[in-house]
Write an enzyme that holds these catalytic residues in place. Structure first.
Site, PDB file in Angstrom:
ATOM      1  N   CYS A 131       0.846  -1.194   0.000  1.00  0.00           N
ATOM      2  CA  CYS A 131       0.000   0.000   0.000  1.00  0.00           C
ATOM      3  C   CYS A 131       0.886   1.251   0.000  1.00  0.00           C
ATOM      4  O   CYS A 131       1.599   1.495  -0.964  1.00  0.00           O
ATOM      5  CB  CYS A 131      -0.987  -0.036   1.169  1.00  0.00           C
ATOM      6  SG  CYS A 131      -2.339   1.149   0.996  1.00  0.00           S
ATOM      7  N   HIS A 172      -3.784  -4.888  -0.029  1.00  0.00           N
ATOM      8  CA  HIS A 172      -3.302  -5.499   1.214  1.00  0.00           C
ATOM      9  C   HIS A 172      -3.377  -7.020   1.090  1.00  0.00           C
ATOM     10  O   HIS A 172      -4.442  -7.597   1.309  1.00  0.00           O
ATOM     11  CB  HIS A 172      -4.151  -5.028   2.397  1.00  0.00           C
ATOM     12  CG  HIS A 172      -3.908  -3.612   2.770  1.00  0.00           C
ATOM     13  ND1 HIS A 172      -2.947  -3.241   3.678  1.00  0.00           N
ATOM     14  CD2 HIS A 172      -4.486  -2.462   2.337  1.00  0.00           C
ATOM     15  CE1 HIS A 172      -2.946  -1.919   3.799  1.00  0.00           C
ATOM     16  NE2 HIS A 172      -3.863  -1.429   2.996  1.00  0.00           N
ATOM     17  N   GLU A 209      -2.321  -9.233   3.072  1.00  0.00           N
ATOM     18  CA  GLU A 209      -2.607  -9.825   4.386  1.00  0.00           C
ATOM     19  C   GLU A 209      -4.092  -9.777   4.735  1.00  0.00           C
ATOM     20  O   GLU A 209      -4.535 -10.427   5.679  1.00  0.00           O
ATOM     21  CB  GLU A 209      -1.778  -9.122   5.472  1.00  0.00           C
ATOM     22  CG  GLU A 209      -2.243  -7.754   5.895  1.00  0.00           C
ATOM     23  CD  GLU A 209      -1.877  -6.603   4.966  1.00  0.00           C
ATOM     24  OE1 GLU A 209      -2.073  -5.450   5.372  1.00  0.00           O
ATOM     25  OE2 GLU A 209      -1.398  -6.852   3.833  1.00  0.00           O
TER      26      GLU A 209
END
Length: 197
Positions: free
Chosen positions: A77, A179, A181
């Site tokens: 990001c 993202h 994750e």
């Protein structure tokens, strides 16, 4: 494997550390340049403003450390955005400059709200090892208002009113605008692929 997650003070570090742990790897959160230089893989997560991130990196003497790296590093990001040369954010911020002649701009789309928040597709060439075992129909989770336009380092693009770089690479420097994750199985696979590069 020695894995470092850079603590810039501008990111949720727990979520990326948990995602890496689920893949069977241990990692260390650090802002110590000597540990970063010795690590085999490095993550640079970022949330917030380019100005705050650059101030933290400068304060922790990490900017020159990052430029010296020869091992793979993944900017996430804001982490990807500060690999560009300059950001329009906060009235203009000189960033790290890995992706030369690349500039971070406000995402301008007249009929779509900002930030770009939610799930979206990425268009990529699945021959690249970063995309191994990732179906082109998969979607990834985005939260951002600034973009790096398409350029010679773009590996994948995403459209939200306009097309922008969602994955980039220059040598050992990788970046993702989304993202991983927070992107379910597809995000976990991308992290796994990065760790295996």
């Amino acid at each position: 494997m020695d894995i470092a997650i850079l603590n810039t003070g501008c990111a949720n570090l727990t979520s990326i550390q948990v995602a890496i742990k689920k893949l069977g790897y241990d990692s260390i959160v650090t802002s110590d340049p000597s540990i970063v230089l010795k690590s085999k893989k490095i993550f640079l997560p970022g949330v917030g403003t380019a100005l705050a991130a650059m101030e933290q990196l400068h304060k922790k003497n990490l900017i020159n450390t990052l430029k010296k790296l020869t091992q793979p590093i993944l900017g996430i990001c804001l982490g990807m955005q500060i690999f560009s040369q300059f950001s329009e954010e906060c009235k203009g911020v000189k960033t790290i400059g890995i992706f030369d002649n690349c500039f971070t701009h406000l995402l301008k789309s007249s009929n779509l709200p900002l930030p770009h928040m939610g799930w979206n597709h990425i268009v990529f060439n699945n021959l690249h090892p970063l995309f191994k075992n990732i179906d082109k129909k998969e979607r990834f989770y985005f939260v951002h208002s600034y973009i790096i336009p398409l350029n010679k380092y773009t590996l994948a693009k995403t459209k939200y009113g306009v097309s922008f770089s969602s994955v980039m690479q220059k040598n050992n420097f990788f970046g993702v605008q989304f993202h991983p994750e927070k992107s379910g199985d597809a995000g976990a696979q991308l992290l796994k692929n990065f760790l295996e590069i």
